[in-house]
Design a protein around this motif. Structure first.
Motif, mmCIF file in Angstrom:
data_model
loop_
_atom_site.group_PDB
_atom_site.id
_atom_site.type_symbol
_atom_site.label_atom_id
_atom_site.label_comp_id
_atom_site.label_asym_id
_atom_site.label_seq_id
_atom_site.Cartn_x
_atom_site.Cartn_y
_atom_site.Cartn_z
ATOM 1 N N LYS A 85 -10.423 -11.424 11.857
ATOM 2 C CA LYS A 85 -9.132 -10.957 12.377
ATOM 3 C C LYS A 85 -8.155 -10.838 11.219
ATOM 4 C CE LYS A 85 -9.799 -13.086 16.871
ATOM 5 N NZ LYS A 85 -9.296 -14.072 17.822
ATOM 6 N N LEU A 86 -7.373 -9.769 11.226
ATOM 7 C CA LEU A 86 -6.408 -9.504 10.176
ATOM 8 C C LEU A 86 -5.112 -9.054 10.828
ATOM 9 C CD1 LEU A 86 -5.788 -8.988 7.096
ATOM 10 C CD2 LEU A 86 -6.725 -6.682 7.443
ATOM 11 N N LYS A 87 -4.005 -9.649 10.433
ATOM 12 C CA LYS A 87 -2.682 -9.237 10.906
ATOM 13 C C LYS A 87 -1.860 -8.859 9.685
ATOM 14 C CE LYS A 87 -2.453 -12.279 14.918
ATOM 15 N NZ LYS A 87 -1.684 -13.362 15.554
ATOM 16 N N VAL A 88 -1.129 -7.749 9.809
ATOM 17 C CA VAL A 88 -0.261 -7.312 8.724
ATOM 18 C C VAL A 88 1.119 -6.969 9.273
ATOM 19 C CG1 VAL A 88 -2.171 -6.437 7.318
ATOM 20 C CG2 VAL A 88 -1.006 -4.898 8.880
ATOM 21 N N ALA A 89 2.114 -7.158 8.454
ATOM 22 C CA ALA A 89 3.482 -6.749 8.778
ATOM 23 C C ALA A 89 4.028 -6.083 7.534
ATOM 24 C CB ALA A 89 4.333 -7.959 9.155
ATOM 25 N N CYS A 90 4.679 -4.925 7.702
ATOM 26 C CA CYS A 90 5.173 -4.236 6.514
ATOM 27 C C CYS A 90 6.449 -3.452 6.786
ATOM 28 C CB CYS A 90 4.102 -3.346 5.908
ATOM 29 S SG CYS A 90 3.209 -2.348 7.057
ATOM 30 N N VAL A 91 7.100 -3.123 5.692
ATOM 31 C CA VAL A 91 8.318 -2.320 5.702
ATOM 32 C C VAL A 91 8.121 -1.142 4.751
ATOM 33 C CG1 VAL A 91 9.862 -4.224 6.302
ATOM 34 C CG2 VAL A 91 9.412 -3.725 3.898
ATOM 35 N N VAL A 92 8.811 -0.060 5.051
ATOM 36 C CA VAL A 92 8.720 1.151 4.237
ATOM 37 C C VAL A 92 10.018 1.306 3.456
ATOM 38 C CG1 VAL A 92 8.434 3.659 4.291
ATOM 39 C CG2 VAL A 92 7.233 2.228 5.958
ATOM 40 N N VAL A 120 5.131 0.856 0.562
ATOM 41 C CA VAL A 120 5.095 -0.051 1.706
ATOM 42 C C VAL A 120 4.827 -1.456 1.184
ATOM 43 C CG1 VAL A 120 3.999 -0.579 3.906
ATOM 44 C CG2 VAL A 120 4.220 1.801 3.191
ATOM 45 N N LEU A 121 5.772 -2.362 1.468
ATOM 46 C CA LEU A 121 5.618 -3.754 1.090
ATOM 47 C C LEU A 121 5.229 -4.529 2.330
ATOM 48 C CD1 LEU A 121 8.787 -4.379 -1.129
ATOM 49 C CD2 LEU A 121 6.541 -3.512 -1.802
ATOM 50 N N GLY A 122 4.192 -5.347 2.216
ATOM 51 C CA GLY A 122 3.751 -6.066 3.397
ATOM 52 C C GLY A 122 3.202 -7.432 3.089
ATOM 53 N N ILE A 123 2.860 -8.105 4.170
ATOM 54 C CA ILE A 123 2.210 -9.400 4.094
ATOM 55 C C ILE A 123 1.010 -9.370 5.028
ATOM 56 C CG2 ILE A 123 4.300 -10.649 3.476
ATOM 57 C CD1 ILE A 123 4.407 -11.615 6.444
ATOM 58 N N TYR A 124 0.107 -10.331 4.840
ATOM 59 C CA TYR A 124 -1.048 -10.382 5.732
ATOM 60 C C TYR A 124 -1.472 -11.810 6.001
ATOM 61 C CZ TYR A 124 -4.370 -11.351 1.889
ATOM 62 O OH TYR A 124 -5.063 -11.918 0.856
ATOM 63 N N GLU A 125 -2.157 -11.956 7.125
ATOM 64 C CA GLU A 125 -2.824 -13.202 7.486
ATOM 65 C C GLU A 125 -4.229 -12.814 7.907
ATOM 66 O OE1 GLU A 125 -0.611 -14.861 10.753
ATOM 67 O OE2 GLU A 125 1.123 -15.328 9.498
ATOM 68 N N HIS A 178 0.827 -1.206 0.000
ATOM 69 C CA HIS A 178 0.000 0.000 0.000
ATOM 70 C C HIS A 178 0.859 1.252 0.000
ATOM 71 C CE1 HIS A 178 0.863 -0.607 4.259
ATOM 72 N NE2 HIS A 178 0.557 0.652 4.466
ATOM 73 N N ARG A 179 0.223 2.346 -0.394
ATOM 74 C CA ARG A 179 0.903 3.639 -0.371
ATOM 75 C C ARG A 179 -0.146 4.723 -0.187
ATOM 76 N NH1 ARG A 179 -0.018 0.843 -4.016
ATOM 77 N NH2 ARG A 179 1.854 -0.297 -3.625
ATOM 78 N N SER A 180 0.186 5.685 0.656
ATOM 79 C CA SER A 180 -0.733 6.805 0.843
ATOM 80 C C SER A 180 -0.568 7.757 -0.335
ATOM 81 C CB SER A 180 -0.434 7.534 2.156
ATOM 82 O OG SER A 180 0.805 8.214 2.064
#
Length: 159
Positions: free
Chosen positions: A117-124, A107-112, A95-97
């Motif tokens: 319920k939703l969990k995300v982890a990302c890096v900028v 922003v590169l991320g992953i999700y479960e 995603h990106r604003s």
């Protein structure tokens, strides 16, 4: 003999025409189906590190690939675009604003996702040509491998 060769060639061409791009069509359908389950408003339940989402208390995802971060009263704080790829392992959420687009930040991320319920982890980071400049995409929902980890819970309609 020529008739046999022409018949075989015609059959091969027909098979290619029918096949089209089955992997692309399947992936597209899978993404569209996952997008429907992603669409909606999600309450931010936990964030690591604390304060990474600033005043945002909810994220609203729309089927057209746009999202908005909202404060506790539902006021939009910022918005942008996102893509998901549920066929990847782990599942991808980038995603990106709109403001980040101006600076080239991404922003590169992953999700479960597990039901509501939703969990995300990302890096900028940034793209310089086709090269990513930043931490690599996380491979697990782990604060050590990500700039931010967010846990969300779907907001039920009527609330």
């Amino acid at each position: 003999m020529n008739r046999l060769i022409l018949s075989m060639l015609g059959g091969a061409i027909a098979c290619v025409a029918i096949a089209g791009d089955p992997m692309g069509d399947t992936k597209k359908a899978t993404v569209e189906k996952a997008l429907v389950t992603f669409t909606g408003t999600w309450e931010i339940v936990a964030v690591k590190p604390d304060g990474a989402t600033k005043d945002a208390r909810r994220l609203a995802f729309h089927k057209d690939g746009t999202y908005a971060a909202q404060d506790k009263d539902g006021k939009e704080l910022w918005a942008g675009t996102f893509e998901i790829d549920p066929t990847a392992t782990p599942k991808v959420w980038d995603h990106r604003s709109h403001d980040a687009k101006k600076t080239g930040t991404d922003v590169l991320g992953i999700y479960e996702r597990d039901g509501d319920k939703l969990k995300v982890a990302c890096v900028v980071g940034q793209w310089k040509g086709k090269e990513w400049v930043g931490k690599p995409r996380p491979t697990a929902i782990d604060p050590k491998a990500a700039d931010v980890v967010i846990e969300l819970k779907r907001v039920k309609s009527g609330k």
